[in-house]
Design an enzyme around this catalytic site. Sequence first.
Site, PDB file in Angstrom:
ATOM      1  N   LYS A   1       0.938  -1.131   0.075  1.00 56.05           N
ATOM      2  CA  LYS A   1      -0.002   0.163  -0.023  1.00 56.05           C
ATOM      3  C   LYS A   1       0.992   1.130   0.123  1.00 56.05           C
ATOM      4  CE  LYS A   1      -2.533   0.741   3.710  1.00 56.05           C
ATOM      5  NZ  LYS A   1      -3.638   0.641   4.722  1.00 56.05           N
TER       6      LYS A   1
ATOM      7  N   CYS B   1      -0.403  14.633  -5.360  1.00 52.69           N
ATOM      8  CA  CYS B   1      -0.734  14.011  -6.658  1.00 52.69           C
ATOM      9  C   CYS B   1      -1.964  12.965  -6.099  1.00 52.69           C
ATOM     10  CB  CYS B   1       0.294  13.012  -7.240  1.00 52.69           C
ATOM     11  SG  CYS B   1      -0.738  12.405  -8.750  1.00 52.69           S
TER      12      CYS B   1
HETATM   13  S1  FES Z   1      -2.554  15.345  -9.607  1.00 54.51           S
HETATM   14 FE1  FES Z   1      -1.173  13.701 -10.248  1.00 54.51          FE
HETATM   15  S2  FES Z   1       0.152  15.063 -11.303  1.00 54.51           S
HETATM   16 FE2  FES Z   1      -1.178  16.370 -10.533  1.00 54.51          FE
END
Ligand code: FES
Length: 136
Positions: A82, A100
């Site tokens: 994970k 991200c």
């Molecule tokens: S949210 Fe994945 S690169 Fe921006």
Amino acid sequence: MDSVSSLVKVSLPNYLRNLPIPQSLTGFFHLSASEWVSLIPFVGTVSFVIYASVKACAPPLLEFSRKTSHMINPNIRKDEKKVVDFLEVEDLASEKVSFCRCWKSEKFPYCDGAHREHNEETGDNIGPVVIKRKAK
Ligand code: FES
């Protein structure tokens, strides 16, 4: 071994040769009841072999397809069970940090803007999580 050889080389070909299989598909409409009955063991055996083959091969293929089609992480840290990252808010090096959520960033867990290309290609609307340092 002679009985197997005789079965494969003599009996089976004779049996298949004597089956009332017509030359065309419309010929099936002209078969008599007794000819249809004589086809039952052959059709049953062929059907069983096809069923057994599909049953043996399909589950691994379906399982592989099910597992890979629902994955959202294509290649980031696949050796980990994970992927989890922790960051103390006090450790923020700048006013804000973007994390991200699209799993496409080369700088994962940080956003590098790769979500824009993903959104253009797919029509999706994914963006990062942005953590801002609280003003004092
Ligand atoms: S949210 Fe994945 S690169 Fe921006």
